[in-house]
Write a protein that holds these residues in place. Structure first.
Motif, short mmCIF file in Angstrom:
data_model
loop_
_atom_site.label_atom_id
_atom_site.label_comp_id
_atom_site.label_asym_id
_atom_site.label_seq_id
_atom_site.Cartn_x
_atom_site.Cartn_y
_atom_site.Cartn_z
N TYR A 107 132.44 -40.79 -31.72
CA TYR A 107 132.03 -42.09 -31.39
C TYR A 107 133.10 -43.11 -31.98
O TYR A 107 133.86 -42.70 -33.06
CB TYR A 107 130.82 -42.36 -32.18
N PRO A 108 133.48 -43.98 -31.15
CA PRO A 108 134.79 -44.86 -31.49
C PRO A 108 134.49 -45.76 -32.66
O PRO A 108 135.49 -45.94 -33.62
CB PRO A 108 134.53 -45.82 -30.36
N GLU A 109 132.82 -45.98 -33.11
CA GLU A 109 132.71 -46.70 -34.36
C GLU A 109 132.73 -45.90 -35.65
O GLU A 109 132.92 -46.16 -36.89
CB GLU A 109 131.41 -47.20 -34.22
N ASP A 110 132.85 -44.59 -35.36
CA ASP A 110 132.94 -43.71 -36.59
C ASP A 110 134.29 -43.44 -37.12
O ASP A 110 135.31 -43.39 -36.28
CB ASP A 110 132.29 -42.17 -36.18
N GLU A 111 134.24 -43.23 -38.47
CA GLU A 111 135.67 -42.97 -39.15
C GLU A 111 136.18 -41.57 -38.89
O GLU A 111 137.48 -41.42 -39.15
CB GLU A 111 135.64 -43.25 -40.42
N GLN A 112 135.45 -40.59 -38.55
CA GLN A 112 135.91 -39.22 -38.33
C GLN A 112 135.42 -38.75 -37.04
O GLN A 112 134.45 -39.20 -36.60
CB GLN A 112 135.44 -38.38 -39.47
N VAL A 113 136.22 -37.84 -36.40
CA VAL A 113 135.68 -36.85 -35.29
C VAL A 113 135.44 -35.39 -36.05
O VAL A 113 136.26 -35.14 -36.63
CB VAL A 113 136.89 -36.76 -34.13
N THR A 114 134.14 -35.25 -35.58
CA THR A 114 133.76 -33.61 -36.12
C THR A 114 133.65 -32.83 -34.96
O THR A 114 133.03 -33.01 -34.02
CB THR A 114 132.43 -33.89 -36.97
N ILE A 115 134.13 -31.51 -35.08
CA ILE A 115 133.89 -30.39 -34.49
C ILE A 115 133.07 -29.28 -34.97
O ILE A 115 133.68 -29.02 -36.13
CB ILE A 115 135.19 -29.94 -33.54
N ASP A 116 132.23 -28.66 -34.66
CA ASP A 116 131.57 -27.42 -34.90
C ASP A 116 131.47 -26.59 -33.80
O ASP A 116 130.87 -26.89 -32.69
CB ASP A 116 130.09 -27.98 -35.47
N VAL A 117 131.91 -25.22 -34.07
CA VAL A 117 132.04 -24.27 -32.99
C VAL A 117 130.85 -23.26 -33.16
O VAL A 117 130.59 -22.80 -34.40
CB VAL A 117 133.39 -23.45 -33.19
N GLY A 147 131.14 -20.62 -36.14
CA GLY A 147 130.52 -20.90 -37.46
C GLY A 147 131.52 -21.71 -38.49
O GLY A 147 131.52 -21.75 -39.50
N MET A 148 132.65 -22.20 -37.68
CA MET A 148 133.56 -22.96 -38.50
C MET A 148 133.55 -24.50 -37.95
O MET A 148 133.19 -24.56 -36.67
CB MET A 148 135.09 -22.41 -38.05
N SER A 149 134.11 -25.44 -38.75
CA SER A 149 133.96 -26.92 -38.50
C SER A 149 135.23 -27.42 -38.90
O SER A 149 135.90 -27.06 -39.79
CB SER A 149 132.93 -27.47 -38.88
N ALA A 150 135.48 -28.58 -38.17
CA ALA A 150 136.71 -29.20 -38.64
C ALA A 150 136.48 -30.84 -38.59
O ALA A 150 135.67 -31.08 -37.67
CB ALA A 150 138.27 -29.01 -38.30
N LYS A 151 137.32 -31.70 -39.23
CA LYS A 151 136.97 -33.28 -39.04
C LYS A 151 138.72 -33.84 -38.97
O LYS A 151 139.51 -33.26 -39.52
CB LYS A 151 136.40 -33.68 -40.39
N PHE A 152 138.48 -34.73 -38.33
CA PHE A 152 139.83 -35.45 -38.03
C PHE A 152 139.79 -36.95 -38.85
O PHE A 152 138.53 -37.71 -38.09
CB PHE A 152 140.30 -35.60 -36.50
N ASP A 153 140.30 -37.34 -39.60
CA ASP A 153 140.28 -38.56 -40.35
C ASP A 153 140.80 -39.61 -39.56
O ASP A 153 142.26 -39.52 -39.55
CB ASP A 153 140.41 -38.47 -41.58
N LYS A 154 140.41 -40.65 -38.95
CA LYS A 154 141.08 -41.56 -38.12
C LYS A 154 141.96 -42.37 -38.63
O LYS A 154 142.90 -42.74 -38.52
CB LYS A 154 140.16 -42.41 -37.40
N SER A 155 141.64 -42.66 -39.97
CA SER A 155 142.65 -43.53 -40.84
C SER A 155 143.55 -42.83 -41.67
O SER A 155 144.68 -43.48 -41.68
CB SER A 155 141.64 -44.16 -42.26
N THR A 156 143.59 -41.60 -41.79
CA THR A 156 144.82 -40.86 -42.37
C THR A 156 145.53 -40.26 -41.14
O THR A 156 146.48 -39.74 -41.59
CB THR A 156 144.40 -39.80 -43.43
N GLY A 157 144.74 -39.79 -40.15
CA GLY A 157 145.54 -38.95 -39.21
C GLY A 157 145.32 -37.63 -39.45
O GLY A 157 146.11 -36.59 -38.85
N LYS A 158 144.81 -37.15 -40.53
CA LYS A 158 144.59 -35.67 -40.87
C LYS A 158 143.44 -35.05 -40.27
O LYS A 158 142.45 -35.28 -40.33
CB LYS A 158 144.72 -35.54 -42.26
#
Length: 139
Positions: free
Chosen positions: A13-23, A43-54
């Motif tokens: 979502y544009p207003e969220d600070e992170q993008v999350t994916i759950d497989v 069974g794995m997940s990851a997050k992309f932090d929009k502020s740090t780009g990580k």
């Protein structure tokens, strides 16, 4: 995001600070424009932090994919987050005039209508609900 024969949940979502994916099935390659990437399996997940780009791998949250089955699950969730989830799920706007920002909430709603959920919340937190079109006011 590159799909390699799989099923997954992407929260971006544009207003969220992170993008999350759950497989939930198969493999997903999750990448940034600058070339960072992780390969995620069932069974794995990851997050992309929009502020740090990580991108970082995180624990898989089985509750994050329940909405696909019509289930909303909250576990000691701050009430503003509960309301935010309800706004997204039902496509409504909620105004909390009762001021329940510090209240944690634990519950699971399985294929409940908006009206049913708000009746349960009213019993729990002792507030009234005014509904006008796509806006709900708690007071």
């Amino acid at each position: 995001t590159t799909v390699v024969g799989t099923a997954f949940n992407l929260s971006a979502y544009p207003e969220d600070e992170q993008v999350t994916i759950d497989v939930t099935e198969g493999i997903v390659r999750f990448a940034t424009n600058d070339g960072q990437n992780v390969e995620l399996r069932q069974g794995m997940s990851a997050k992309f932090d929009k502020s740090t780009g990580k991108i970082s791998k995180v624990d898989f949250d089985k509750d994050a994919v329940l909405w696909q089955k019509g289930v909303m699950s909250f576990n000691n969730t701050p009430f503003p987050e509960v309301l935010h989830t309800l706004e997204r799920y039902y496509g409504i706007q909620i105004e909390d005039k009762k001021g329940l920002e510090n209240e944690p909430y634990t519950a699971s709603f399985d294929n409940r209508t908006q009206e049913e959920v708000f009746l349960i919340l009213q019993e729990t937190f002792d507030f009234k609900v005014l509904t006008e079109d796509s806006k709900v006011v708690l007071y």
